[in-house]
Design a protein around this motif. Sequence first.
Motif, PDB file in Angstrom:
ATOM      1  N   ASN A 127     -79.233 -87.844  10.160  1.00  0.00           N
ATOM      2  CA  ASN A 127     -79.856 -87.399  11.399  1.00  0.00           C
ATOM      3  C   ASN A 127     -78.752 -87.141  12.416  1.00  0.00           C
ATOM      4  O   ASN A 127     -78.615 -87.817  13.410  1.00  0.00           O
ATOM      5  CB  ASN A 127     -80.822 -88.522  11.844  1.00  0.00           C
ATOM      6  CG  ASN A 127     -81.358 -88.326  13.239  1.00  0.00           C
ATOM      7  OD1 ASN A 127     -81.436 -87.192  13.723  1.00  0.00           O
ATOM      8  ND2 ASN A 127     -81.722 -89.431  13.891  1.00  0.00           N
ATOM      9  N   GLN A 128     -77.883 -86.169  12.083  1.00  0.00           N
ATOM     10  CA  GLN A 128     -76.717 -85.968  12.950  1.00  0.00           C
ATOM     11  C   GLN A 128     -76.951 -84.939  14.033  1.00  0.00           C
ATOM     12  O   GLN A 128     -77.607 -83.917  13.814  1.00  0.00           O
ATOM     13  CB  GLN A 128     -75.505 -85.552  12.118  1.00  0.00           C
ATOM     14  CG  GLN A 128     -74.840 -86.746  11.463  1.00  0.00           C
ATOM     15  CD  GLN A 128     -73.407 -86.451  11.063  1.00  0.00           C
ATOM     16  OE1 GLN A 128     -72.931 -85.326  11.200  1.00  0.00           O
ATOM     17  NE2 GLN A 128     -72.707 -87.463  10.598  1.00  0.00           N
ATOM     18  N   ALA A 129     -76.398 -85.199  15.193  1.00  0.00           N
ATOM     19  CA  ALA A 129     -76.355 -84.233  16.280  1.00  0.00           C
ATOM     20  C   ALA A 129     -74.901 -83.771  16.393  1.00  0.00           C
ATOM     21  O   ALA A 129     -74.101 -83.996  15.488  1.00  0.00           O
ATOM     22  CB  ALA A 129     -76.825 -84.897  17.562  1.00  0.00           C
ATOM     23  N   GLU A 130     -74.545 -83.130  17.481  1.00  0.00           N
ATOM     24  CA  GLU A 130     -73.167 -82.680  17.664  1.00  0.00           C
ATOM     25  C   GLU A 130     -72.203 -83.871  17.631  1.00  0.00           C
ATOM     26  O   GLU A 130     -72.407 -84.852  18.352  1.00  0.00           O
ATOM     27  CB  GLU A 130     -73.018 -81.943  19.003  1.00  0.00           C
ATOM     28  CG  GLU A 130     -71.666 -81.263  19.153  1.00  0.00           C
ATOM     29  CD  GLU A 130     -71.409 -80.809  20.600  1.00  0.00           C
ATOM     30  OE1 GLU A 130     -70.253 -80.502  20.905  1.00  0.00           O
ATOM     31  OE2 GLU A 130     -72.358 -80.777  21.397  1.00  0.00           O
ATOM     32  N   ILE A 131     -71.165 -83.793  16.808  1.00  0.00           N
ATOM     33  CA  ILE A 131     -70.197 -84.890  16.738  1.00  0.00           C
ATOM     34  C   ILE A 131     -69.331 -84.850  17.994  1.00  0.00           C
ATOM     35  O   ILE A 131     -68.764 -83.816  18.338  1.00  0.00           O
ATOM     36  CB  ILE A 131     -69.342 -84.788  15.467  1.00  0.00           C
ATOM     37  CG1 ILE A 131     -70.235 -85.041  14.244  1.00  0.00           C
ATOM     38  CG2 ILE A 131     -68.183 -85.783  15.506  1.00  0.00           C
ATOM     39  CD1 ILE A 131     -69.587 -84.717  12.924  1.00  0.00           C
ATOM     40  N   SER A 155     -78.281 -85.636  22.986  1.00  0.00           N
ATOM     41  CA  SER A 155     -78.142 -86.401  21.754  1.00  0.00           C
ATOM     42  C   SER A 155     -76.830 -86.022  21.074  1.00  0.00           C
ATOM     43  O   SER A 155     -76.496 -84.841  20.952  1.00  0.00           O
ATOM     44  CB  SER A 155     -79.321 -86.104  20.824  1.00  0.00           C
ATOM     45  OG  SER A 155     -79.310 -87.023  19.747  1.00  0.00           O
ATOM     46  N   VAL A 156     -76.059 -87.026  20.685  1.00  0.00           N
ATOM     47  CA  VAL A 156     -74.758 -86.792  20.044  1.00  0.00           C
ATOM     48  C   VAL A 156     -74.619 -87.723  18.842  1.00  0.00           C
ATOM     49  O   VAL A 156     -75.383 -88.679  18.692  1.00  0.00           O
ATOM     50  CB  VAL A 156     -73.577 -87.054  21.011  1.00  0.00           C
ATOM     51  CG1 VAL A 156     -73.657 -86.177  22.248  1.00  0.00           C
ATOM     52  CG2 VAL A 156     -73.515 -88.528  21.400  1.00  0.00           C
ATOM     53  N   THR A 157     -73.629 -87.429  18.016  1.00  0.00           N
ATOM     54  CA  THR A 157     -73.264 -88.346  16.940  1.00  0.00           C
ATOM     55  C   THR A 157     -71.833 -88.822  17.157  1.00  0.00           C
ATOM     56  O   THR A 157     -70.938 -88.014  17.444  1.00  0.00           O
ATOM     57  CB  THR A 157     -73.385 -87.655  15.568  1.00  0.00           C
ATOM     58  OG1 THR A 157     -74.766 -87.384  15.314  1.00  0.00           O
ATOM     59  CG2 THR A 157     -72.825 -88.538  14.453  1.00  0.00           C
ATOM     60  N   ALA A 187     -71.901 -93.627  11.314  1.00  0.00           N
ATOM     61  CA  ALA A 187     -72.296 -92.506  12.178  1.00  0.00           C
ATOM     62  C   ALA A 187     -73.460 -92.995  13.016  1.00  0.00           C
ATOM     63  O   ALA A 187     -74.447 -93.500  12.475  1.00  0.00           O
ATOM     64  CB  ALA A 187     -72.712 -91.311  11.330  1.00  0.00           C
ATOM     65  N   THR A 224     -76.133 -91.966  15.967  1.00  0.00           N
ATOM     66  CA  THR A 224     -76.708 -90.817  16.661  1.00  0.00           C
ATOM     67  C   THR A 224     -77.707 -91.288  17.712  1.00  0.00           C
ATOM     68  O   THR A 224     -78.450 -92.245  17.461  1.00  0.00           O
ATOM     69  CB  THR A 224     -77.406 -89.882  15.652  1.00  0.00           C
ATOM     70  OG1 THR A 224     -76.430 -89.413  14.729  1.00  0.00           O
ATOM     71  CG2 THR A 224     -78.057 -88.681  16.345  1.00  0.00           C
ATOM     72  N   GLU A 275     -79.134 -90.652  22.209  1.00  0.00           N
ATOM     73  CA  GLU A 275     -78.967 -90.043  23.519  1.00  0.00           C
ATOM     74  C   GLU A 275     -77.963 -90.821  24.368  1.00  0.00           C
ATOM     75  O   GLU A 275     -77.982 -92.052  24.411  1.00  0.00           O
ATOM     76  CB  GLU A 275     -80.322 -90.006  24.232  1.00  0.00           C
ATOM     77  CG  GLU A 275     -80.296 -89.147  25.493  1.00  0.00           C
ATOM     78  CD  GLU A 275     -81.659 -89.104  26.175  1.00  0.00           C
ATOM     79  OE1 GLU A 275     -82.630 -88.642  25.538  1.00  0.00           O
ATOM     80  OE2 GLU A 275     -81.744 -89.573  27.332  1.00  0.00           O
ATOM     81  N   VAL A 299     -79.810 -95.473  20.390  1.00  0.00           N
ATOM     82  CA  VAL A 299     -79.643 -95.038  18.998  1.00  0.00           C
ATOM     83  C   VAL A 299     -80.952 -94.589  18.364  1.00  0.00           C
ATOM     84  O   VAL A 299     -81.954 -95.300  18.403  1.00  0.00           O
ATOM     85  CB  VAL A 299     -79.014 -96.172  18.160  1.00  0.00           C
ATOM     86  CG1 VAL A 299     -78.865 -95.748  16.699  1.00  0.00           C
ATOM     87  CG2 VAL A 299     -77.654 -96.557  18.739  1.00  0.00           C
TER      88      VAL A 299
END
Lengths: 432, 432
Positions: free
Chosen positions: A2-6, A19-21, A74, A76, A78, A93
């Motif tokens: 469930n990845q967002a932008e790293i 939301s980020v990773t 990892a 993920t 907000e 998370v």
Amino acid sequence: MNQAEITEVRSLGDHVGKSVTILGWVESTRSHGKVGFVIVRDGTGLVQGVLLKAELPEDDWGLLESLTQECSVALTGEVRAEPRAPGGHEIGVTGLELLGASEDYPIQPKEHGVEFLLDHRHLWLRSSLQRAGLRVRHEVQQAIADFFYDRDFVRIDTPILTGSIGESAGTLFEADYFGEPAYLAQTGQLYVETACPAFRKVYCFGPTFRAEKSKTRRHLTEFWMLEPEVAFADSDDNMRLQEDLVCYLVERVLERSAKELEVLERDTADLEAIAAPFARISYTDAVTLLQEKGSEIEWGRDLGAPDEMLLTEQFDRPVFVHDYPKAVKAFYMKENPDDPRTVRCNDLLVREYGELIGGSQREDDLDRLLVRIREEKLPEDVYSWYLDLRRYGTFVHSGFGLGLERTVAWLTGRPHVREMIPYPRLMNRLAP
Amino acid sequence: MNQAEITEVRSLGDHVGKSVTILGWVESTRSHGKVGFVIVRDGTGLVQGVLLKAELPEDDWGLLESLTQECSVALTGEVRAEPRAPGGHEIGVTGLELLGASEDYPIQPKEHGVEFLLDHRHLWLRSSLQRAGLRVRHEVQQAIADFFYDRDFVRIDTPILTGSIGESAGTLFEADYFGEPAYLAQTGQLYVETACPAFRKVYCFGPTFRAEKSKTRRHLTEFWMLEPEVAFADSDDNMRLQEDLVCYLVERVLERSAKELEVLERDTADLEAIAAPFARISYTDAVTLLQEKGSEIEWGRDLGAPDEMLLTEQFDRPVFVHDYPKAVKAFYMKENPDDPRTVRCNDLLVREYGELIGGSQREDDLDRLLVRIREEKLPEDVYSWYLDLRRYGTFVHSGFGLGLERTVAWLTGRPHVREMIPYPRLMNRLAP
């Protein structure tokens, strides 16, 4: 998954509400029934992840309980501003993934012996004090390069492997060079001097080696040394350059390494007080002063560490001690025209750490230099190329040496130089 | 003596119409009865002094006649703009003083053999081509530091002296470490990898050593190597970083080393044409292409220098060759999930110089890495600390190595790497 932008922790401030990773290593976890916390280090900073059991997939919540120190994950969720969290942000998370397990991580949050830590240096690097110290080292190293680049010095990399014997053959490491003996350089100075007629202002900055059977907290067998050399500069010019450099490094670290100095609990008042001009005292006057203060030093003997410490306590800033007796200094130093028993050299001493810099004007007179080489029973033919500098257009010139690790130890207020280099080499340590 | 303000040639433009003193070394003199000329190099530039017999003290005029190559002098006089003079200025000399004589300077303005020049490297440094090459080296070195500093990498100095055996024990120099064997590092990579969990993006940049019995124009036994390493970066990210770095170095040298490139007669059109993205071809496709072009290369063999040259001629820019056979590459490279016969690595090839960079994603799977270490019959216990990186929070990571001297040779268009380092160390050369 469930990845967002790293995203790097360093730049979370640009992602509040999104939301980020985060990819990184777990420093610690805790949970209280329905809410859990995980502190993740990603190499650019620390961030706290907050997990609510009710809002997470069951597997992810279960994972939290099993996370161990230094496993890679990892994370993920907000980004939220949270002034109380380390770094000022936390992550709500929504997804947690284990990337790499970590069972029985050797370095626990407790006191370990230094030999154990040095045996695990490759892991000890991850600890907060070590990270802070090495980041300051990095800043100082770049600051040195910038200082000299901005002043039109040319960087000259001097050789490590050399067939010549340097100033004190007893402290050289020997290597096998295709069947011939070679020695690891303990200074680049003689080489860097030769580049002055090409570039006027030069410096070398690289690893140097001393096979000293010394176990003090100030010694390494392999360390980085800066050695600038300036044509048409005398001993006074040389001290001014040292002063400028040290002030620059202090300002730069205060400005750009404030966070690291805080982690290291460095009292910065001392550093903020440092300003040119530094104190200056001749060796001869220093001996008199030391005798008055109770030292048993006699004129002609080198200053030992206790004398250096006692001397620095007499001044409110770094102090230059200049014009030492010829007999206790290296053969290449310029004989003092006003007093031939002494040479035109200086040490720069600072409180608690002693000698930060050693510098000198160089002997530019061929005949006098030959006399000194013969007095010291050095092999004249080995220095033929060095003597050529006095045969073909000799010139007044001066330079100095500054040890990087000792400087960083002083700037950070840490007692041991061995923590100021990623992989310290000590008399009894060559690993990892 | 008749000295005015001592000024560097570099800043003569700020002193037009004023009287200054230049300190430097005589490159050449000539005189025609009543007018004489002297070219002086002061390490920051060249300036022409013009002497009129009628206007000079008799002694000073007499001195002009006796000046020899590389003697050091003080030249005093008024600065005049003179577009035809080297550097754009000349000095109307009112005073000339000899500082240091120079009899029978060994390097004459004629062709010398390279062994003679290398024997006199300490003087050869003063020659214009050597000065230009080493100034470009200096610029590239600072550019590398700036590139990584601006991108938040942390510099990690890896040890030279090591008890561990690296990737190819046959090409290591051995040293005596207080009675124990030590080896001079031929790479800092394994060490720098361990700093990723502390700092995420790191690099080392220092001297490395290869005891190769090789006498090609592309090899040195001691050379400087840059080795960046990035956590959570795969092989594609790695190639993009290499591309960015090479483009940055090219731009920087074009912008700031234009004068030196001119002295070196570098055709800059090639450099100006370099832009991302570079060409990319898999090893497998490269073998097919080379076979079509007449090479006898077979799949599974490493590319030799002739194959590399032939390949670069097929592209109008630098070319990445990626995913080589596992058998010809180092044990630490990541097995390719799409084709386990190959590893996720790349070489960056450029015309005429061949391999500029070698990089790879690292094997992050503990079991696969152990298999490779055993296949290569490497001593497992020596790599225990390196394996720890896969035991405690393993992570995708990649890095590369770039040799400084070869890069500078390529940028300057000079054939020999030995001229791109102040004191080259070659199989048969350890002096001066």
